[in-house]
Design a protein around this motif. Structure first.
Motif, PDB file in Angstrom:
ATOM      1  N   CYS A   1       0.835  -1.195   0.000  1.00 30.96           N
ATOM      2  CA  CYS A   1       0.000   0.000   0.000  1.00 30.96           C
ATOM      3  C   CYS A   1       0.883   1.264   0.000  1.00 30.96           C
ATOM      4  N   SER A   2       1.846   1.305   0.914  1.00 29.49           N
ATOM      5  CA  SER A   2       2.746   2.454   1.008  1.00 29.49           C
ATOM      6  C   SER A   2       3.579   2.594  -0.255  1.00 29.49           C
ATOM      7  N   LYS A   3       4.106   1.445  -0.717  1.00 28.63           N
ATOM      8  CA  LYS A   3       4.973   1.472  -1.903  1.00 28.63           C
ATOM      9  C   LYS A   3       4.221   1.992  -3.118  1.00 28.63           C
ATOM     10  N   LEU A   4       2.977   1.522  -3.274  1.00 27.18           N
ATOM     11  CA  LEU A   4       2.204   1.924  -4.448  1.00 27.18           C
ATOM     12  C   LEU A   4       1.906   3.421  -4.408  1.00 27.18           C
ATOM     13  N   ALA A   5       1.557   3.925  -3.227  1.00 23.55           N
ATOM     14  CA  ALA A   5       1.263   5.357  -3.120  1.00 23.55           C
ATOM     15  C   ALA A   5       2.502   6.177  -3.478  1.00 23.55           C
ATOM     16  N   SER A   6       3.672   5.768  -2.979  1.00 22.91           N
ATOM     17  CA  SER A   6       4.907   6.510  -3.282  1.00 22.91           C
ATOM     18  C   SER A   6       5.191   6.438  -4.771  1.00 22.91           C
ATOM     19  N   SER A   7       4.968   5.270  -5.342  1.00 20.46           N
ATOM     20  CA  SER A   7       5.255   5.100  -6.757  1.00 20.46           C
ATOM     21  C   SER A   7       4.318   5.961  -7.619  1.00 20.46           C
ATOM     22  N   LEU A   8       3.052   6.087  -7.216  1.00 20.67           N
ATOM     23  CA  LEU A   8       2.127   6.955  -7.967  1.00 20.67           C
ATOM     24  C   LEU A   8       2.579   8.410  -7.867  1.00 20.67           C
ATOM     25  N   GLU A   9       3.042   8.779  -6.683  1.00 24.94           N
ATOM     26  CA  GLU A   9       3.533  10.149  -6.478  1.00 24.94           C
ATOM     27  C   GLU A   9       4.672  10.440  -7.452  1.00 24.94           C
ATOM     28  N   ARG A  10       5.534   9.437  -7.642  1.00 18.84           N
ATOM     29  CA  ARG A  10       6.652   9.632  -8.590  1.00 18.84           C
ATOM     30  C   ARG A  10       6.149   9.804 -10.017  1.00 18.84           C
ATOM     31  N   SER A  11       4.951   9.313 -10.292  1.00 17.87           N
ATOM     32  CA  SER A  11       4.356   9.509 -11.628  1.00 17.87           C
ATOM     33  C   SER A  11       3.465  10.749 -11.660  1.00 17.87           C
ATOM     34  N   GLN A  12       3.688  11.642 -10.714  1.00 19.33           N
ATOM     35  CA  GLN A  12       2.931  12.912 -10.643  1.00 19.33           C
ATOM     36  C   GLN A  12       1.431  12.707 -10.404  1.00 19.33           C
ATOM     37  N   ILE A  13       1.106  11.625  -9.738  1.00 17.29           N
ATOM     38  CA  ILE A  13      -0.299  11.429  -9.348  1.00 17.29           C
ATOM     39  C   ILE A  13      -0.371  11.663  -7.845  1.00 17.29           C
ATOM     40  N   LYS A  14      -1.268  12.541  -7.439  1.00 13.85           N
ATOM     41  CA  LYS A  14      -1.332  12.889  -6.013  1.00 13.85           C
ATOM     42  C   LYS A  14      -2.010  11.746  -5.249  1.00 13.85           C
ATOM     43  N   ALA A  15      -1.180  11.018  -4.480  1.00 18.97           N
ATOM     44  CA  ALA A  15      -1.710   9.823  -3.808  1.00 18.97           C
ATOM     45  C   ALA A  15      -1.340   9.813  -2.335  1.00 18.97           C
ATOM     46  N   GLY A  16      -2.133   9.105  -1.549  1.00 14.74           N
ATOM     47  CA  GLY A  16      -1.836   8.931  -0.121  1.00 14.74           C
ATOM     48  C   GLY A  16      -2.193   7.506   0.272  1.00 14.74           C
ATOM     49  N   ALA A  17      -1.467   6.987   1.263  1.00 19.45           N
ATOM     50  CA  ALA A  17      -1.722   5.604   1.694  1.00 19.45           C
ATOM     51  C   ALA A  17      -2.432   5.606   3.036  1.00 19.45           C
ATOM     52  N   ILE A  18      -3.392   4.697   3.176  1.00 22.25           N
ATOM     53  CA  ILE A  18      -4.100   4.572   4.456  1.00 22.25           C
ATOM     54  C   ILE A  18      -4.127   3.090   4.821  1.00 22.25           C
ATOM     55  N   HIS A  19      -3.442   2.738   5.901  1.00 22.44           N
ATOM     56  CA  HIS A  19      -3.407   1.340   6.327  1.00 22.44           C
ATOM     57  C   HIS A  19      -3.186   1.258   7.826  1.00 22.44           C
ATOM     58  N   GLY A  20      -3.230   0.046   8.352  1.00 24.23           N
ATOM     59  CA  GLY A  20      -3.225  -0.163   9.794  1.00 24.23           C
ATOM     60  C   GLY A  20      -1.969   0.288  10.523  1.00 24.23           C
ATOM     61  N   ASP A  21      -0.843   0.458   9.805  1.00 28.69           N
ATOM     62  CA  ASP A  21       0.373   0.910  10.483  1.00 28.69           C
ATOM     63  C   ASP A  21       0.384   2.417  10.702  1.00 28.69           C
ATOM     64  N   LYS A  22      -0.535   3.106  10.056  1.00 25.64           N
ATOM     65  CA  LYS A  22      -0.584   4.569  10.224  1.00 25.64           C
ATOM     66  C   LYS A  22      -1.314   4.887  11.523  1.00 25.64           C
ATOM     67  N   SER A  23      -0.880   5.947  12.175  1.00 26.34           N
ATOM     68  CA  SER A  23      -1.563   6.338  13.408  1.00 26.34           C
ATOM     69  C   SER A  23      -2.939   6.886  13.050  1.00 26.34           C
ATOM     70  N   GLN A  24      -3.785   6.942  14.062  1.00 23.54           N
ATOM     71  CA  GLN A  24      -5.131   7.458  13.841  1.00 23.54           C
ATOM     72  C   GLN A  24      -5.091   8.882  13.283  1.00 23.54           C
ATOM     73  N   ILE A  25      -4.183   9.676  13.827  1.00 25.41           N
ATOM     74  CA  ILE A  25      -4.072  11.073  13.382  1.00 25.41           C
ATOM     75  C   ILE A  25      -3.681  11.110  11.906  1.00 25.41           C
ATOM     76  N   GLU A  26      -2.695  10.277  11.527  1.00 25.75           N
ATOM     77  CA  GLU A  26      -2.262  10.249  10.124  1.00 25.75           C
ATOM     78  C   GLU A  26      -3.407   9.820   9.212  1.00 25.75           C
ATOM     79  N   ARG A  27      -4.140   8.806   9.659  1.00 25.01           N
ATOM     80  CA  ARG A  27      -5.249   8.303   8.838  1.00 25.01           C
ATOM     81  C   ARG A  27      -6.291   9.397   8.626  1.00 25.01           C
ATOM     82  N   MET A  28      -6.589  10.102   9.706  1.00 24.34           N
ATOM     83  CA  MET A  28      -7.598  11.168   9.589  1.00 24.34           C
ATOM     84  C   MET A  28      -7.110  12.285   8.670  1.00 24.34           C
ATOM     85  N   GLN A  29      -5.801  12.598   8.783  1.00 23.84           N
ATOM     86  CA  GLN A  29      -5.259  13.674   7.943  1.00 23.84           C
ATOM     87  C   GLN A  29      -5.323  13.303   6.457  1.00 23.84           C
ATOM     88  N   ILE A  30      -4.952  12.049   6.179  1.00 20.78           N
ATOM     89  CA  ILE A  30      -4.958  11.617   4.773  1.00 20.78           C
ATOM     90  C   ILE A  30      -6.388  11.613   4.237  1.00 20.78           C
TER      91      ILE A  30
END
Ligand code: AMP
Length: 442
Positions: free
Chosen positions: A272-301
């Motif tokens: 999930c994280s890798k794919l989001a970073s890879s999309l960003e490298r292709s100039q696509i605005k992406a964010g990852a949301i998964h269980g390793d992210k803190s609640q605050i990070e998830r809400m921000q994304i």
């Protein structure tokens, strides 16, 4: 939001108090959705209810509105916490769903003296403790954090009259059964219990047998079916080409002026994280949301996604469960889920509440069996199309037929050459589910 409602009934017909009706009309709801039309009268009568409804059908209001009505006689403006015991408890599997239910409940209760609160893990307990201590009539909670509060004796369930198990199937999938058992043991037996679940597996039926009394079953989403407003497409892609295919799809959609917003599902947190970073490298605005992210990070994304600061939300199943994102136009399965029912949940992010949506799956040869399981579960064959940009001519482009534009055919005219390429012999139209068994209205 476009939503298909039940023309026969109005919210006024239920005998709901004016203070609640005012809040409903402020939300812009003119009529109950089918699940609301079916469930609300039973809940108002105090009956136990088993509701088969996916998120997106209006199920939250189907239980929150009658609960508010039923506990309204207890509403009071006293400052004493003793005057505000917990009367209704909603248990939900994820922080996001709990937060969403609480957000809805707060809106519906805003003109009453009833207090609502939400508790979930991953954030500081202290503010929750203070809120619980001051008294709350309707509490929404995830099981683990509620048990933490119970352990600290900041919460008493001895006056709970109504218990809701929301997305009960997911709670069982996530291993919450022991927690549920511990919590329910603390609630008076003389209560009303409501259970909502997207599917009625044997485990869910067992749970219902243990805790519900002669429940009425209400069902609008036919089991294991997707909303008929969702167009489902499969692209066969070798796994090493999936990322490129995804970028092509996103660009093809953008080039046609379709919304760039989309949720992409992956099976692992790392992927999930890798794919989001890879999309960003292709100039696509992406964010990852998964269980390793803190609640605050998830809400921000999630907030950034809702605000349109990011276009593509890459998510795992658990993190995405219950997200209420209005009018999500597209869901892409970068990998198929291991469990066919999760596919139904995933594509339930689109086509919600009567809106149009696309569900696109990238499938490699190792996933053939998973695809077969999904097609078996849904009792239909999904439309196979070549990936955009992988050939010449309009038939190489899955969007040439604009499947979700009003007035356009749902299925492309199949040319003989294209038919050889893996198209089902008889492409089926997606089965209606949102209004399953209910009369459609315009
Ligand atoms: P839910 O299935 O509870 O997640 O609800 C899906 C969406 O439908 C939410 O955004 C609700 O605000 C919206 N909704 C719920 N009931 C109605 C209604 N009667 N009319 C219009 N929208 C509704």
């Amino acid at each position: 939001m476009s939503i298909e409602n039940s023309k026969e009934v109005t919210f006024q017909d239920f005998g709901i108090a004016e203070v609640i009706l005012r809040a409903i009309s402020e939300q812009g709801y003119t009529q109950p959705t089918p699940i609301q039309a079916q469930a609300i009268p039973h809940v108002l009568q105090g009956q136990d209810v088993m509701g088969a409804a996916q998120t997106g059908t209006g199920k939250t209001a189907a239980f929150v509105l009658p609960i508010l009505q039923n506990i309204l006689p207890h509403a009071n403006s006293s400052a004493s916490p003793a005057r505000h015991p917990i009367r209704a408890l909603v248990l939900a599997p994820t922080r996001e769903l709990a937060d969403q239910v609480a957000d809805n409940a707060q809106r519906y209760a805003k003109y009453t003296d009833l207090r609502t609160a939400v508790v979930f893990g991953g954030v500081d307990m202290q503010p929750q403790t203070m809120q619980l201590r001051s008294g709350v009539e309707l509490l929404i909670a995830t099981p683990g954090r509620l048990l933490d509060h119970i352990g600290q004796k900041t919460v008493s369930l001895s006056q709970v009259q109504i218990l809701v198990l929301d997305e009960a199937d997911r709670m069982l999938d996530m291993g919450f059964l022991p927690d549920l058992q511990r919590i329910i043991a603390l609630i008076p037996k003389e209560r009303q219990t409501l259970l909502f679940s997207a599917t009625f597996s044997p485990e869910i039926k067992k749970l219902a047998q243990s805790y519900l009394r002669s429940p009425v079953t209400v069902e609008v989403a036919r089991q294991n079916a997707a909303a008929d407003t969702v167009t489902q497409v499969v692209h066969k892609v070798p796994s090493e080409k999936k990322r490129e295919a995804l970028v092509n799809i996103l660009r093809a959609r953008a080039a046609r002026g379709l919304s760039k917003q989309c949720i992409v599902f992956t099976n692992s947190r790392l992927g999930c994280s890798k794919l989001a970073s890879s999309l960003e490298r292709s100039q696509i605005k992406a964010g990852a949301i998964h269980g390793d992210k803190s609640q605050i990070e998830r809400m921000q994304i999630l907030e950034a996604f809702k605000q349109g600061q990011i276009d593509v939300l890459v998510a795992t199943d658990v993190a995405a469960r219950g997200l209420d994102i209005a009018d999500m136009p597209c869901v892409i399965n970068h990998e198929l889920p291991f469990n066919a029912e999760d596919y139904v949940h995933r594509i339930g992010r689109t086509g919600r509440a009567g809106a149009q949506g696309d569900a696109i799956a990238l499938v490699d040869s190792s996933e053939e069996k998973l695809l077969a399981d999904i097609e078996k579960l849904m009792n239909r064959q999904l439309l196979r199309l070549p990936v955009p940009g992988s050939g010449s001519g309009p038939e190489s482009d899955p969007f040439f037929y604009m499947p979700y534009r009003p007035g356009q055919a749902n299925v492309p005219e199949v040319k003989p050459e294209a038919q050889k390429q893996d198209l089902p012999t008889k492409p089926t139209k997606t089965v209606g589910a949102l209004l399953g068994g209910m009369k459609k209205s315009s």
